[in-house]
Design a protein around this motif. Sequence first.
Motif, short mmCIF file in Angstrom:
data_model
loop_
_atom_site.label_atom_id
_atom_site.label_comp_id
_atom_site.label_asym_id
_atom_site.label_seq_id
_atom_site.Cartn_x
_atom_site.Cartn_y
_atom_site.Cartn_z
N VAL A 191 0.86 -1.19 0.00
CA VAL A 191 0.00 0.00 0.00
C VAL A 191 0.89 1.23 0.00
O VAL A 191 1.75 1.40 0.87
N LEU A 192 0.69 2.08 -0.99
CA LEU A 192 1.34 3.38 -1.06
C LEU A 192 0.24 4.42 -0.87
O LEU A 192 -0.63 4.57 -1.73
N ALA A 236 3.97 -3.72 -5.29
CA ALA A 236 4.02 -5.16 -5.52
C ALA A 236 2.88 -5.55 -6.46
O ALA A 236 1.89 -4.80 -6.59
N PRO A 237 2.97 -6.67 -7.14
CA PRO A 237 1.83 -7.13 -7.93
C PRO A 237 0.58 -7.21 -7.04
O PRO A 237 0.60 -7.79 -5.95
N GLY A 238 -0.48 -6.56 -7.46
CA GLY A 238 -1.70 -6.49 -6.65
C GLY A 238 -1.69 -5.37 -5.64
O GLY A 238 -2.67 -5.18 -4.92
N GLY A 239 -0.58 -4.61 -5.56
CA GLY A 239 -0.49 -3.52 -4.60
C GLY A 239 -1.34 -2.33 -4.99
O GLY A 239 -1.77 -2.19 -6.15
N HIS A 240 -1.57 -1.43 -4.03
CA HIS A 240 -2.51 -0.31 -4.22
C HIS A 240 -1.86 1.03 -3.94
O HIS A 240 -1.12 1.19 -2.98
N LEU A 246 -2.60 1.45 -13.72
CA LEU A 246 -3.24 1.03 -12.48
C LEU A 246 -4.75 0.95 -12.69
O LEU A 246 -5.34 1.83 -13.33
N ALA A 247 -5.38 -0.07 -12.14
CA ALA A 247 -6.83 -0.21 -12.23
C ALA A 247 -7.49 0.69 -11.19
O ALA A 247 -7.36 0.44 -9.98
N GLY A 305 -5.69 2.88 -6.94
CA GLY A 305 -5.22 2.28 -8.19
C GLY A 305 -4.45 1.03 -7.86
O GLY A 305 -3.51 1.05 -7.08
N GLN A 306 -4.86 -0.09 -8.46
CA GLN A 306 -4.21 -1.36 -8.17
C GLN A 306 -3.31 -1.79 -9.32
O GLN A 306 -3.73 -1.79 -10.49
N ARG A 307 -2.07 -2.15 -8.96
CA ARG A 307 -1.19 -2.72 -9.98
C ARG A 307 -1.68 -4.13 -10.32
O ARG A 307 -2.02 -4.90 -9.41
#
Length: 278
Positions: A176-177, A227-231, A253-254, A270-272
């Motif tokens: 999480v950022l 990270a993959p799936g990170g936000h 980012l989604a 936004g999710q990677r």
Amino acid sequence: MPCARAGRCTCATTSDPTVPDLDPLVRRLRAAGCVFAEDEAAVLAATADGPELELLVERRVAGEPLEHLVGWADFAGVRVALDPGVFVPRQRTAFLVELAVDRLGAGGVVVDLCCGSGALGLTIAHRHPGVELHAADVDPVAVACARRNLAPVGGTVHHGDLDHPLPDRLRGRVDVLVANVPYVPTDAVALMPPESRDHEPRATVDGGADGLDVVRRLAGRAPEWLAPGGHLLVETGTDQAHVAAAAFATAGLAPTVHQDEDRGATAVSGQRPRDPVP
């Protein structure tokens, strides 16, 4: 001088016979435009008395933030130390904390950029013990304040612009950022309450022509850290959210827009994308 943030005080009220009558102080604060005059009066009276209290009240009536006068803010139930000149966390920004905690697993890595006092990272760490916490800010005064707040929870605070001071070992590892970036349009800064406009660094609120200059920069840089799936999580104005979401999408980012009507808070996540399963 309308107050820019809402805070409920846990100090004793005038129903306690040992507490002096606060009604005159409440009236002075209310006349100065303090929406939560009763709470502020209780906090000030618990901080000082006599001539020292009078000096604090005069400074508050003149527009200095309550939190700078007493040296702390209650943010989402956590006491955060604050120094003069450091951005005061708004209660609506606790929405970002809740969104962040919902996206964290055990032993997650959290980065708090534009951290100011470190309030977001500190509160996340209180609600999710065991995270690896990093924070960064370009202002050395804010960095010193954040280091005091985050040292007890094992957080590391870096000095520099946005992600530039982060250690390389965090690339691709951040779950999480979170960033409470400035998002007030430049022309609207003059319309802000004096306690913010005159006592917080302009760079903490001025987000450029449409308020989203820093949001765009951050969106472009976040994917290399996540990270993959990170936000990535940021706060915006309601009318800015879809533009910010488009910037997230452009960066790969989604995006999702989140609303909390009770607090008047808007956030964009936004999710990677997760790495494809081989």
